[in-house]
Motif scaffolding. Structure first.
Motif, PDB file in Angstrom:
ATOM      1  N   LEU A 140      48.233  13.768   2.279  1.00 23.91           N
ATOM      2  CA  LEU A 140      48.161  14.794   1.022  1.00 23.91           C
ATOM      3  C   LEU A 140      48.134  16.043   1.890  1.00 23.91           C
ATOM      4  CD1 LEU A 140      45.455  13.832  -1.423  1.00 23.91           C
ATOM      5  CD2 LEU A 140      47.923  13.528  -1.615  1.00 23.91           C
TER       6      LEU A 140
ATOM      7  N   ILE B 221      38.055   7.898   3.994  1.00 25.71           N
ATOM      8  CA  ILE B 221      39.186   7.461   3.545  1.00 25.71           C
ATOM      9  C   ILE B 221      39.719   8.865   2.931  1.00 25.71           C
ATOM     10  CG2 ILE B 221      40.346   6.494   1.402  1.00 25.71           C
ATOM     11  CD1 ILE B 221      38.535   4.090   2.169  1.00 25.71           C
ATOM     12  N   GLY B 222      38.700   9.495   2.277  1.00 26.60           N
ATOM     13  CA  GLY B 222      39.338  11.102   1.852  1.00 26.60           C
ATOM     14  C   GLY B 222      39.584  11.745   2.932  1.00 26.60           C
TER      15      GLY B 222
ATOM     16  N   TRP C  42      40.614  -0.764   0.885  1.00 35.13           N
ATOM     17  CA  TRP C  42      41.318   0.444   0.508  1.00 35.13           C
ATOM     18  C   TRP C  42      41.798   1.183   1.860  1.00 35.13           C
ATOM     19  CZ3 TRP C  42      40.975   1.610  -4.696  1.00 35.13           C
ATOM     20  CH2 TRP C  42      41.688   2.799  -5.058  1.00 35.13           C
TER      21      TRP C  42
ATOM     22  N   GLN D 123      51.990  15.239  -4.710  1.00 38.67           N
ATOM     23  CA  GLN D 123      52.324  13.665  -4.290  1.00 38.67           C
ATOM     24  C   GLN D 123      50.919  12.962  -4.598  1.00 38.67           C
ATOM     25  OE1 GLN D 123      53.569  13.794  -0.369  1.00 38.67           O
ATOM     26  NE2 GLN D 123      55.840  13.601  -1.143  1.00 38.67           N
ATOM     27  N   ALA D 124      51.108  11.652  -5.214  1.00 38.62           N
ATOM     28  CA  ALA D 124      49.933  11.140  -5.375  1.00 38.62           C
ATOM     29  C   ALA D 124      49.966   9.752  -4.632  1.00 38.62           C
ATOM     30  CB  ALA D 124      49.888  10.536  -6.917  1.00 38.62           C
ATOM     31  N   LEU D 125      48.814   9.576  -3.913  1.00 42.50           N
ATOM     32  CA  LEU D 125      48.443   8.507  -3.044  1.00 42.50           C
ATOM     33  C   LEU D 125      47.679   7.359  -3.728  1.00 42.50           C
ATOM     34  CD1 LEU D 125      47.746   9.895   0.517  1.00 42.50           C
ATOM     35  CD2 LEU D 125      49.921   9.161  -0.413  1.00 42.50           C
ATOM     36  N   GLY D 126      48.120   6.126  -3.874  1.00 42.31           N
ATOM     37  CA  GLY D 126      47.441   4.889  -4.327  1.00 42.31           C
ATOM     38  C   GLY D 126      47.482   4.603  -5.814  1.00 42.31           C
ATOM     39  N   GLY D 127      48.362   4.988  -6.405  1.00 40.02           N
ATOM     40  CA  GLY D 127      48.506   4.961  -7.807  1.00 40.02           C
ATOM     41  C   GLY D 127      48.959   3.220  -8.000  1.00 40.02           C
ATOM     42  N   LEU D 128      49.017   3.437  -9.442  1.00 44.15           N
ATOM     43  CA  LEU D 128      49.070   1.971 -10.049  1.00 44.15           C
ATOM     44  C   LEU D 128      50.307   1.296  -9.614  1.00 44.15           C
ATOM     45  CD1 LEU D 128      48.089  -0.171 -12.054  1.00 44.15           C
ATOM     46  CD2 LEU D 128      49.725   0.913 -13.611  1.00 44.15           C
TER      47      LEU D 128
ATOM     48  N   PHE E  14      54.442  -3.730  -0.511  1.00 43.92           N
ATOM     49  CA  PHE E  14      53.443  -2.830   0.061  1.00 43.92           C
ATOM     50  C   PHE E  14      52.836  -3.960   1.067  1.00 43.92           C
ATOM     51  CE2 PHE E  14      53.656   0.523  -3.316  1.00 43.92           C
ATOM     52  CZ  PHE E  14      54.098   1.292  -2.414  1.00 43.92           C
TER      53      PHE E  14
ATOM     54  N   GLU F 195      34.738  -3.502  -0.196  1.00 42.26           N
ATOM     55  CA  GLU F 195      36.006  -2.695  -1.186  1.00 42.26           C
ATOM     56  C   GLU F 195      36.604  -1.939  -0.346  1.00 42.26           C
ATOM     57  OE1 GLU F 195      34.440  -0.482  -4.326  1.00 42.26           O
ATOM     58  OE2 GLU F 195      35.927  -0.850  -5.725  1.00 42.26           O
ATOM     59  N   MET F 196      36.051  -1.030   0.146  1.00 45.26           N
ATOM     60  CA  MET F 196      36.569   0.279   0.770  1.00 45.26           C
ATOM     61  C   MET F 196      37.243  -0.033   2.025  1.00 45.26           C
ATOM     62  SD  MET F 196      35.945   1.969  -1.521  1.00 45.26           S
ATOM     63  CE  MET F 196      36.878   3.408  -1.178  1.00 45.26           C
TER      64      MET F 196
ATOM     65  N   SER G 142      43.039  10.822   4.715  1.00 48.12           N
ATOM     66  CA  SER G 142      44.116  10.949   3.705  1.00 48.12           C
ATOM     67  C   SER G 142      44.732  12.302   3.762  1.00 48.12           C
ATOM     68  CB  SER G 142      43.528  10.722   2.264  1.00 48.12           C
ATOM     69  OG  SER G 142      43.185   9.579   1.938  1.00 48.12           O
TER      70      SER G 142
END
Ligand code: TPP
Ligand code: MG
Lengths: 314, 388
Positions: B201, B70-71, B97, B207-212, B221, B93-94, B74
């Motif tokens: 990224l 994922i990292g 993600w 920029q932020a990816l995946g925030g609240l 989404f 879980e991932m 991204s």
């Protein structure tokens, strides 16, 4: 953006700001100041990898983003693994310059993320791992973590049965991984924090900063006391500042100012229930830890006379 | 670099590794588990020898393997991992993600039964239990299809920005050697150019990816993810045709055989389709009107195709080497739900068989057809080959 350095209470601090106003930290949040200082030190050529923690909220909800640097949110236990992936991805795409910072809380570091951190450290992934330690799971409302100190109140260690185990020794664990650099720091000593972050930036491999970041609501204290508490943590010896190179060379940053531990404890409601006897136990523990650290410093430097006394203005 | 196409006798696992090599994957992050190990062992050799210009991250767990993919994805790298059973469960879980972050990661999962009791043998429950994680799922029948599906997986994933899981049966495919054509790199490059991520990224871009995401935005989404799954149907077919032009092999969502006048149909997936084919061929020789449908793509689910193919037939037997405890075999559930809107539905009977790698022979499938022929209604589950 402004550049150059600024005198903060007589200390030289870079003027660059990578944390925008409008972030969602509580008043007097040590974690917000820690991020601000680290980014001042390391500069803008970074990517931040952020697991679940207070900072998930502080940065702001979609589409807001309080940092002036790219940020990847990731799952709670994955900071080190995801950061290693980001670094590998950048490298295969030809970018060897960008610093990858994993930024995690104590829960995400000492507890649920320890396995991934151990893996990354053992492989010596080229990441700067920063644990901001507020000594509990604050995002979810002040539950204990393995970084919660002995005697502390949290919502899962209520007064009737406060934390009964000492804080886990993260630095010893990291030293045992023989990573090139690990250091402790705290926000009340910004020049020291910045120096260590810069030093870490200049080294390749896994580097770790363990930053004590006081949390006014979680520690049950006035927000305006945050810096004072951070300073007292060092001055009383409760949170020793030191560096470990290659897992073996220890350098203590300061020696305590000889203030009684009580001075640190009494400002925090999370310790309000402690009896004199219990405080005496904590004092013994702090003393024993110092003895150990002084020996490690002496083994590296041949003396302990070179350790300056903490500059403590009271 | 492979400059000339050549046929080699290799296992399904190694076919996956060759698919990854030919796809010019840039970051591999994986953790060993039987029966997947050979996939990553050969990839390690490819990377160590310089055959692949990739980073191999030898993580300490499957959870971290997916986190590292994922990292890397991204920031725009082409990434791959492989696992099986317990490892896939640990990744759960991932998996959410990866799809939620719209990352075109490709993974091979070697179907293996879940413990306890320990088992290393084939069983589809591990991958089917991940059906709601937003991954495309491709169940392959042969080693060649495994290699091809890795390349196709990247192609489709990078087009619709969803991850792909290529699923192979333990041992029946993973460890069985078959002739596999390994294509020349030039042709694969033509089909699968370097990945240029539309969203990633970027250093210097704050920029932020995946925030609240609050309730005011989260829902949309999810809708977009579903729309991407819908687009994937078309993408799989289009890229399948393109692939066929270059390499001479076509793969769609489902594969149908002996269907022209078929009144009874066997529906299955994975390596069991080979066994079923042998059985159906035999039955056809006896003059019985039996057909075979292999579900190749499980996500996105081929509703339309199954309605077209199964509509108007008399009876359908769905063979499940998997089980949703408290419900039915999972392909059975899904086939029934696909057929439900039709006015005239065939009788659909679900057979659960071969769990934990128990052998399923052509004779079993012939007997299942006999059983199906007798039935006028469907019990909840028909257990096949259970010792009582
Ligand atoms: C797998 C998983 N378990 C639990 C949670 C819930 N959770 C989110 S943040 C958090 C606590 C974080 O604590 P820490 O790392 O110390 O950071 P802080 O909130 O104190 O800044 C927890 C328990 C989660 N997001 N993921
Ligand atoms: Mg915390």
């Amino acid at each position: 953006m402004r550049t150059g350095t600024l005198l903060w209470a007589g200390l030289e601090v870079p003027q660059e700001e990578y944390l925008h106003p409008g972030h969602l930290a509580c008043q007097g949040c040590g974690a917000a100041l820690a991020m601000r200082l680290v980014l001042k030190a390391v500069g803008g050529d970074v990517m931040v990898v952020l697991p679940a923690c207070c900072w998930t909220i502080i940065d702001g909800p979609f589409p807001y983003h309080a940092l002036r640097v790219p940020l990847l949110h990731t799952a709670f236990e994955t900071a080190a693994a995801a950061a290693a992936g980001v670094k590998a991805g950048l490298e295969v795409l030809g970018d060897t310059r960008t610093q990858v910072i994993a930024w995690a809380g104590d829960g995400g570091t000492f507890d649920i993320g320890l396995q991934a951190l151990s893996g990354a450290a053992e492989r010596n992934e080229d990441i700067l791992y920063i644990c901001y330690d507020n000594e509990a799971y604050m995002n979810t409302g002040i539950q204990r973590s393995s970084a919660t100190p002995l005697g502390a109140w949290t919502t899962t260690t209520p007064e009737a049965h406060p934390e009964d185990r000492p804080k886990k020794d993260l630095m010893a664990i990291m030293a045992a991984h023989r990573i090139p650099y690990a250091a402790t720091a705290t926000v009340a000593f910004p020049d020291d924090l910045i120096r260590k972050a810069r030093k870490a930036k200049g080294i390749r491999g896994t580097r770790l900063l363990h930053i004590l970041a006081p949390c006014p609501p979680g520690w049950r204290m006035e927000s305006e006391r945050m810096i004072k508490v951070s300073r007292l943590a060092v001055a009383t010896g409760a949170f020793p500042l030191f560096e470990v190179e290659e897992g073996t060379r220890y350098t203590l940053t300061y020696r305590p100012a000889g203030l009684p531990l009580k001075e640190y404890l009494k400002l925090q409601g999370r310790f309000a229930h402690l009896t004199e006897d219990q405080i005496a136990v904590l004092e013994k523990q702090v003393e024993a830890r110092w003895k150990e650290l002084l020996e490690l410093h002496a083994r590296t430097h041949g003396t302990v006379e070179d350790i300056p006394v903490v500059p403590f203005g009271g | 670099m492979i400059t000339a196409s050549a046929t080699k006798v290799i296992t399904g696992n190694h076919a996956v590794s060759y698919g990854v090599l030919l796809s010019r994957v840039q970051v591999i992050s994986a953790y060993p588990i039987t029966p997947q190990t050979q996939v990553v062992e050969l990839l390690s050799e490819f990377v160590a020898s310089g055959k692949m210009a990739a980073r191999f991250i030898t993580v300490e767990s499957e959870h971290s393997a997916m986190a590292a993919c994922i990292g890397a994805a991204s920031v725009g790298a082409r990434t791959f991992t492989a696992t099986s059973s317990q490892g896939l469960a640990l990744m759960h879980e991932m998996l959410h993600w990866a799809s939620g972050a719209r990352l075109p990661i490709v993974m091979a999962n070697i179907n293996r039964a879940l413990a306890p009791p320990w088992s290393i043998w084939t069983d589809q429950t591990d991958s089917l239990a991940q059906r709601d994680t937003g991954w495309m799922q491709i169940y392959v029948e042969t080693s060649q299809e495994a290699l091809d599906s890795i390349i196709l997986g990247f192609k489709v994933s990078e087009r619709v920005l969803l991850p792909t899981m290529v699923v192979l049966d333990a041992f029946l495919l993973s460890h069985t050697a078959e002739p596999v054509e390994i294509y020349d790199q030039g042709r694969v490059d033509e089909f699968l150019p370097p990945f240029s991520a539309p969203y990633r990224l970027k250093p210097g871009v704050p920029q932020a990816l995946g925030g609240l995401a609050d309730p005011g935005v989260y829902f949309e989404f999810r809708v977009k993810l579903q729309e991407a799954m819908e687009k994937a149907r078309e993408a799989i077919l289009e890229e399948g045709k393109r692939f066929a032009k270059l390499f001479g092999r076509f793969y769609g969502l489902v594969q149908e055989e002996f269907m022209e006048d078929a009144e009874m149909v066997i529906v299955t997936a994975g390596a069991m389709a080979g066994t079923a084919r042998a059985a159906v061929r035999e039955l056809r020789n006896e003059g019985r009107k039996v057909g075979l449908v292999r579900i190749r793509v499980f996500r996105p689910f081929p509703f339309v195709e199954l309605r077209q193919i199964l509509g108007g037939r008399k009876k359908v037997a769905v063979l499940d080497r998997n089980l949703s405890l408290g419900h039915h075999g999972i392909f059975y559930e899904e086939v029934k739900s696909a057929l439900y809107p039709m006015a005239a539905r065939p009788l659909v009977v679900g057979y659960v068989l071969g769990l934990g790698g128990r052998d399923v022979r052509p004779e079993d499938i012939q007997a299942i057809v006999d059983d199906l022929e007798m039935r006028e209604e469907a019990p909840e589950i028909v257990w096949w080959g259970v010792k009582r």
